[in-house]
Structure formats: structure tokens, C-alpha cells
Design an enzyme around this catalytic site. Structure first.
Site, PDB file in Angstrom:
ATOM      1  N   GLY A 167     -48.760 -20.933  10.463  1.00 18.20           N
ATOM      2  CA  GLY A 167     -49.697 -20.495   9.445  1.00 18.20           C
ATOM      3  C   GLY A 167     -49.172 -19.282   8.726  1.00 18.20           C
ATOM      4  O   GLY A 167     -48.853 -18.286   9.341  1.00 18.20           O
ATOM      5  N   VAL A 168     -49.091 -19.379   7.404  1.00 13.86           N
ATOM      6  CA  VAL A 168     -48.584 -18.259   6.628  1.00 13.86           C
ATOM      7  C   VAL A 168     -49.404 -18.003   5.375  1.00 13.86           C
ATOM      8  O   VAL A 168     -49.448 -16.901   4.873  1.00 13.86           O
ATOM      9  CB  VAL A 168     -47.115 -18.472   6.227  1.00 13.86           C
ATOM     10  CG1 VAL A 168     -46.203 -18.018   7.342  1.00 13.86           C
ATOM     11  CG2 VAL A 168     -46.840 -19.934   5.895  1.00 13.86           C
ATOM     12  N   GLY A 169     -50.083 -19.015   4.856  1.00 11.87           N
ATOM     13  CA  GLY A 169     -50.899 -18.825   3.657  1.00 11.87           C
ATOM     14  C   GLY A 169     -52.184 -19.594   3.829  1.00 11.87           C
ATOM     15  O   GLY A 169     -52.373 -20.297   4.815  1.00 11.87           O
ATOM     16  N   THR A 177     -56.988 -20.032  13.453  1.00 17.37           N
ATOM     17  CA  THR A 177     -55.959 -19.965  12.432  1.00 17.37           C
ATOM     18  C   THR A 177     -55.647 -21.363  11.962  1.00 17.37           C
ATOM     19  O   THR A 177     -56.324 -22.313  12.337  1.00 17.37           O
ATOM     20  CB  THR A 177     -54.686 -19.307  12.953  1.00 17.37           C
ATOM     21  OG1 THR A 177     -53.782 -19.175  11.851  1.00 17.37           O
ATOM     22  CG2 THR A 177     -54.011 -20.177  14.016  1.00 17.37           C
ATOM     23  N   GLU A 256     -47.148 -15.284   3.812  1.00 15.71           N
ATOM     24  CA  GLU A 256     -46.336 -15.733   2.685  1.00 15.71           C
ATOM     25  C   GLU A 256     -45.891 -14.552   1.833  1.00 15.71           C
ATOM     26  O   GLU A 256     -46.699 -13.826   1.275  1.00 15.71           O
ATOM     27  CB  GLU A 256     -47.100 -16.764   1.845  1.00 15.71           C
ATOM     28  CG  GLU A 256     -47.153 -18.111   2.558  1.00 15.71           C
ATOM     29  CD  GLU A 256     -47.889 -19.195   1.796  1.00 15.71           C
ATOM     30  OE1 GLU A 256     -47.652 -20.367   2.103  1.00 15.71           O
ATOM     31  OE2 GLU A 256     -48.691 -18.873   0.918  1.00 15.71           O
ATOM     32  N   ASN A 379     -46.383 -19.421  -4.032  1.00 18.05           N
ATOM     33  CA  ASN A 379     -47.565 -20.235  -4.254  1.00 18.05           C
ATOM     34  C   ASN A 379     -47.674 -20.773  -5.665  1.00 18.05           C
ATOM     35  O   ASN A 379     -48.424 -21.706  -5.927  1.00 18.05           O
ATOM     36  CB  ASN A 379     -48.822 -19.459  -3.870  1.00 18.05           C
ATOM     37  CG  ASN A 379     -48.977 -19.427  -2.368  1.00 18.05           C
ATOM     38  OD1 ASN A 379     -49.093 -20.467  -1.740  1.00 18.05           O
ATOM     39  ND2 ASN A 379     -48.922 -18.236  -1.786  1.00 18.05           N
TER      40      ASN A 379
END
Lengths: 384, 384
Positions: A167-169, A177, A256, A379
């Protein structure tokens, strides 16, 4: 932390054609029955992976997880629901468990059906029986835009707890999460495991915010197969908390485009809920996040963010204290030397913003990251 | 729209030493008594400009405004409160009105006292009596990081309404935008003016969000001196709404680093409040904002943003429709040709995202902008 694995978990990873390179599929299951607990996104647009898993984890007998990465299988209608059921059924057959015993997770692009032909072909080629689980490989397989795999292990008496996460964004979990799974050979009764897991998630994954966006796919689960025998519940909770916190910090610093982990410690609040609300207001403020990125000791933006809690009428500007690291910048402002020192502090990998509301004894710490051009670029380019 | 001014307003602008170049001070007052209405930020960290103005505008007899730009005079303690009172008193003396008749606004850096010596010297040098108000010059003087001055005028019978505004970041007004003032020679009773102004602000400035951060200094006011005589209230409201909407659109497209105005039109909601909540969820989502910036027709992120309204249990994914411009992308997904067409549409200066919740008749439109590297750069560099 050395990587140690709990006993009795089998699994494998594979490329099923969703990622151009690297594994995009992972399965990990216990050889024996488990006690389990799980929490999920509260999104109104939750996909079939979440609805299916939520339904079946209520029995607290899940034995493991299967994850498809790079495709969220969300907003895919009836076809998406059928595909999720089929993937879970096929994998359960391979793993020798009941479909209801598998938590299915999926993460990635929204609104595109699974490439089922490619998935079926890939599943048919998996090794049988499944070998001993390779947790670092599983952690790598579930990555999407993560830049590094996230896994952690801790001992608790004779037992081991291993956690993986991605999970980053699109991360402001409300229940979990994006995807995180914990495997342990500790023996913990299901009811106790559920209570412990919810407390741990509340203080860790629910204290994390990368960009205020809540995923449609958030899933967190723990599987305890008991092969190491009973453990002290308090020690188990402590070890699970340590694992979860480590993953949360990994996720925040791998946010991110992020270059800095931001930890906001709120004390002196009326209660925990207010402390959490204040922490989230600060850690989610784009102006605070860009200030940290710019190494600007801009305590005024922290004050502004706290000011947004307009319904918290007991927050009085005159009672609030704001510090960056050990330097209290408000009240009293800061002299040039102090600002220079704080700017240097902000250049580090981790920044602590401490806020004392001066009201009561409520405390909460939240975790996030700075906002950078890299987040925007990533993004703006990551495409449907 | 040609620039026409209402009768009977005097004022001037000056550099009082806060900006390196250009004016940083503006005063505009009516020659005769006014009916007035005003709304302010609800921030817990509101500064003395807001608290002073809020207290005195309750009488609905304000005759004009004085603005200091580039210093918010927020979190400056007792000294800040004294300074705000002194500035307002001195300017009132110059303008020949009572201090209580002046709305004072201040915008810029938080936590630094006014440079009072420089301000006193500058005020002593103002022209007496004040000349006819130059609204475009006042609009320019109140700018901070705005890239262009924002002013607008509209006729309403014999009367004229002129509005000025500033604001590009730290903007999710709850009661108003950063600073906006409307001047008119229409005759409108104070009670009616207040009701009209609140309705207009709700549909315009309160529908605007640049970056979810709420300023400590938001102030909006209207001054009606009546020199043009009575007007039709409905026509007046319509004209005031048109002026306010134009300023809101100017502010959104001049949002910090923004390249695209995003308009989110929500229909089919249970009620107006739900429509507004849904619109805000979409327009505030960093993932939606970066998608627009990247010209990515990523309707999945719009669905994700709507999914965050987890307590709105009547939102059903199956009933929702999402369109970019005229292209409905959900349900049904979109073929390659349609996605290409929508990507082209997203390259324009203004993008409309239309969401139909499929529940009831509630509607609301919100305004925002894309999230760019420019926003990050600007706010990482803009310093205390």
C-alpha cells in the site's frame, strides 16, 4: 529484524499475466485449521473480493489468503463477482481448503474485469502440493506501486508472527490498510484474537494516512494456526502491535512519492477521539505536507490545520503547544537560529510533529508522509 | 464583462512595506451609511482581524473594508490584537468613518507581528480626502500568491454590484473564501441583504475547495449604500450570485499551481447536503485531482471517492452514473475510442465531472482544481 517464519504455512507466488514482470499472485494457507480475525474497508464501492471475504471471515476460521495484484476487480458488476468466486474456488482446490476458509484480496486498477483465461492457465500450472510459504516472495507479489516489499516478523514465546503488507497510495484506511496479512503459529482463541486484532489495527493501520483517499479494497487479516501452542495474550498483543507498527511505518515512508515519514503525536486532548481527529487534520493537510517536503518549519500551517476542528470548541489557541522534534515553536514563535535548526531536522527521513492541546489526558499518534512532485507525477501518469 | 463601479465608494491602495513591490494595503469605504452582511472562517485559530470584524459586523452597518496583505496577523497574541485595533482605528480616521464601521481583513504569513512602524508611516502618507475607489487596484493590492487580480461587476436595474476577491491556496472555505468583498449602490434592507448573501455564499464560496485546508482568515462581506435606490430583490440576488460565481471560478482556475478548473455536478442525491458531501469528496480527492492533471479518464477514482461516504448507506454502486463532460463512463466502462475522446476533453481549461447518485432530487455543484507539481513546489518554497 531477522526474517523468521511461523510453522505450518504453505504457499506460492506466480505471474498470472497481470504484471508485465514479476509475480502478481500469492497464496498462503495454513496446513491446519486456524483462528482468524479480519477487518475491511467501509467504502460504499467495495468490490467482490471484500464482500466475499467479509461474509466468510465472520466464522473466524479462515486459514489463509489469496491475492491478485494490479487489478482491484472493483466496479466490475456481476461478472466481477463471478470471477472473484471462481478464483477463490480454484485456489482453495489447489490449497486443499474450503473456499470459505480463504480471504481473497485484490488491488490495482478499478473497473476492469480480471483476465480470466490468463488467470486460469496460470493457476493450472501452480506446484502441487504447495511448498512451504515464502513470505518475502508473497510480500513482493502483492505490491503495486510500492517501491519495496514490506514484511516483518516477531517472536512471542515459542511462536512467531509474520506480517506482510502493501500500500502506497489511495490510503486513508478506515478499517485496515490496503492489504495486510499476519500469520502466526501461536494458539490464540478466536474471540480473543479478534479483540486483540481490532485494538492493534486501531492504533496502527487506522492511524495511517497517505493521501486521505480510502481504498475500495482495504483488507487486514490475521491467521493463527496454534502449532506453537498457547502464548501470553498481553505479550502476543505487544508483538502483533510491534509488527503492525513496523509495517505502518514502512508504508508511510514508502508513500507514493514520499521522501519523509511524518509522525504526529497529539497529547493533552479531551479524549482519544479528539487526539486522533487533531492528528489526522495535521497529517492530512497538504500545506503541512508540502512544508515538511520544503524543509520549512512552518508551525503556522500546523496551527491552521488544528483550526479546522471548528466543532472542537475546547481547543484554545492560547493553550496549544506545537513542536517539531524537540523544538517548541509555538507559543512564542521561534528565533532565526531555532528555525534554522528545525529546517535541518526536517531534512531527515522521519519527522515528529508534537501537538499538545492543553485540555486533558487524551493521546493518539498518527503516521503519514510528505507531499511531493513525485506523488503528483506518479498519480497523473498511473493510468486506467 | 466591462468594469463598472457602484456610486459613492472612496478608497486607495498603497505599499506599506509588507510586499517588496506592489500594493499591500487597500481601503474602500462608502461615503454614506450602508446596509451590510458578512461571514467569516470558523477556524479555531482565527486571528484578531476576524474576531474584531465578526464582533462589529453584527450591527449590519459596515461601510467598507481595510485589508493588509502578506501578513495574516494570526497567532500573534495580545500584540496582534492591539495592532489590528490600531490599524483599523487609524484607517477609520483617514476615511472619516467609525472604527466599528470597518471590516478589517488580513492574509498571508501566520505568526509574525505586523511591521507597525512601517504601517504607521505608510498610513500617514495616504491622500486626504480619499479619492474615488479604484476597484481593480484594490483587487490587486489584496493578492498574495494569486497570479491575477480578481474583480467582477454586474448591473441590477440602476444599481451596480462590484466584487473583488483573493485566494489561491489554504482554501476550503466553510463560511467564505479567503477574502472577498462586494460593493453596491443598490438599496437593500439589512435583513434581506444578510439572507441573500448567506444563500449566495453557500452556493458559491462554500462550494469551492482548492486543497481542503481552511484558512484562519476567511472573510466575505457585502456593503450596500443605497445611492442607486431600491432594486428587485430576486434580480439583485441573481446578479450577486453571478458575480460571486464568477469570482469562485476565477479563484479555482487560479488555484495554486492549477492548470484546470474542475466542476463536479452532483445530481440524484437524497438531499442538497448529501450532494454537497459527494461533490466535496470527489473534488478534494488527490487521486481525482492528479488524474485530471494527467488527462486520465480515470472514473474509477471518482467511484473510489464516492465510496468514502461510508455512512451514506443509500449510495449503491449499481445506481450511480459517472460522466466526464458528456461521456458517461460508468456504468458500463468505456471503450478505447471513448477513453481517448475523454482524455482529449481533460486537456481543456475546464472539466465537468457529473455524478448522478440515482437516489432522489438533491443537487449541488462544487468547484476545485487539479493538483500539480506546481502546487507542491509553490507550497514547499513559500516560507515562514
Amino acid at each position: 529484524m531477522q526474517f523468521t517464519a511461523p510453522r505450518g504455512f504453505r504457499g506460492t507466488t506466480a505471474n498470472l499475466g497481470l504484471k508485465e514482470t514479476g509475480d502478481d499472485f500469492a497464496v498462503v494457507v495454513s496446513e491446519v485449521p486456524c483462528a482468524s480475525a479480519a477487518v475491511f474497508t467501509r467504502s460504499r464501492f467495495a468490490g467482490p473480493s471484500v464482500t466475499l471475504s467479509r461474509r466468510d471471515t465472520g466464522a473466524h476460521r479462515s486459514r489463509g489468503m489469496v491475492v491478485i495484484s494490479r487489478n482491484a476487480n472493483v466496479a466490475t458488476g456481476a461478472e466481477g463477482a463471478r470471477n472473484a468466486e471462481e478464483v477463490r474456488r480454484r485456489v482453495a482446490g489447489i490449497a486443499g481448503v474450503a473456499p470459505e476458509e480463504l480471504v481473497i484480496g485484490s488491488t490495482g486498477v478499478i473497473g476492469r474485469p480480471y483476465p480470466m483465461e490468463s488467470i486460469r492457465a496460470g493457476l493450472a500450472a501452480l506446484p502441487l502440493p504447495l511448498p512451504e510459504a515464502d513470505f518475502p516472495a508473497a510480500a513482493a507479489a502483492i505490491m503495486t506501486t510500492d517501491t519495496r516489499a514490506k514484511h516483518v516478523s516477531a517472536r512471542c514465546g515459542d511462536a512467531v508472527i509474520t506480517g506482510i503488507a502493501k500500500g502506497v497510495g489511495m490510503i486513508e484506511p478506515n478499517m485496515a490498510t490496503l492489504l495486510t496479512f499476519f500469520f502466526t503459529d501461536a494458539e490464540v482463541p478466536a474471540g480473543e484474537l479478534d479483540a486483540i486484532f481490532r485494538r492493534v489495527v486501531e492504533r496502527t493501520f487506522n492511524a495511517l494516512s497517505i493521501d486521505t483517499d480510502t481504498s475500495t479494497s482495504d483488507t487486514a487479516a490475521v491467521f493463527a494456526n496454534g502449532l506453537a501452542g498457547p502464548v501470553d495474550p498481553a505479550a502476543f498483543e505487544e508483538a502483533l502491535y510491534a509488527c503492525a507498527l513496523r509495517l505502518v511505518r514502512d508504508i508511510a515512508s514508502d508513500g507514493e512519492g514520499a521522501s519523509t515519514l511524518i509522525e504526529v503525536r497529539v497529547t493533552g486532548a479531551r479524549d482519544t477521539a479528539q487526539a486522533k481527529r487533531a492528528g489526522k487534520a495535521v497529517v492530512n493537510s497538504p500545506l503541512v505536507k508540502t512544508a515538511v517536503h520544503g524543509r520549512d518549519p512552518n508551525w503556522g500551517r500546523v496551527a491552521m490545520a488544528l483550526g479546522k476542528l471548528e466543532d472542537d470548541e475546547d481547543i484554545e489557541p492560547g493553550a496549544v503547544r506545537i513542536a517539531f522534534g524537540d523544538d517548541v515553536l509555538y507559543p512564542g514563535g521561534a528565533d532565526e537560529e531555532q528555525l534554522k535548526r528545525t529546517a535541518g531536522y526536517l531534512a531527515g527521513d522521519e519527522v515528529v510533529i508534537a501537538v499538545d492541546l492543553g485540555i486533558g489526558g487524551g493521546e493518539f499518534t498518527v503516521y503519514g508522509c510528505d507531499l511531493t512532485e513525485g506523488y503528483v507525477r506518479l498519480n497523473a501518469d498511473y493510468t486506467t
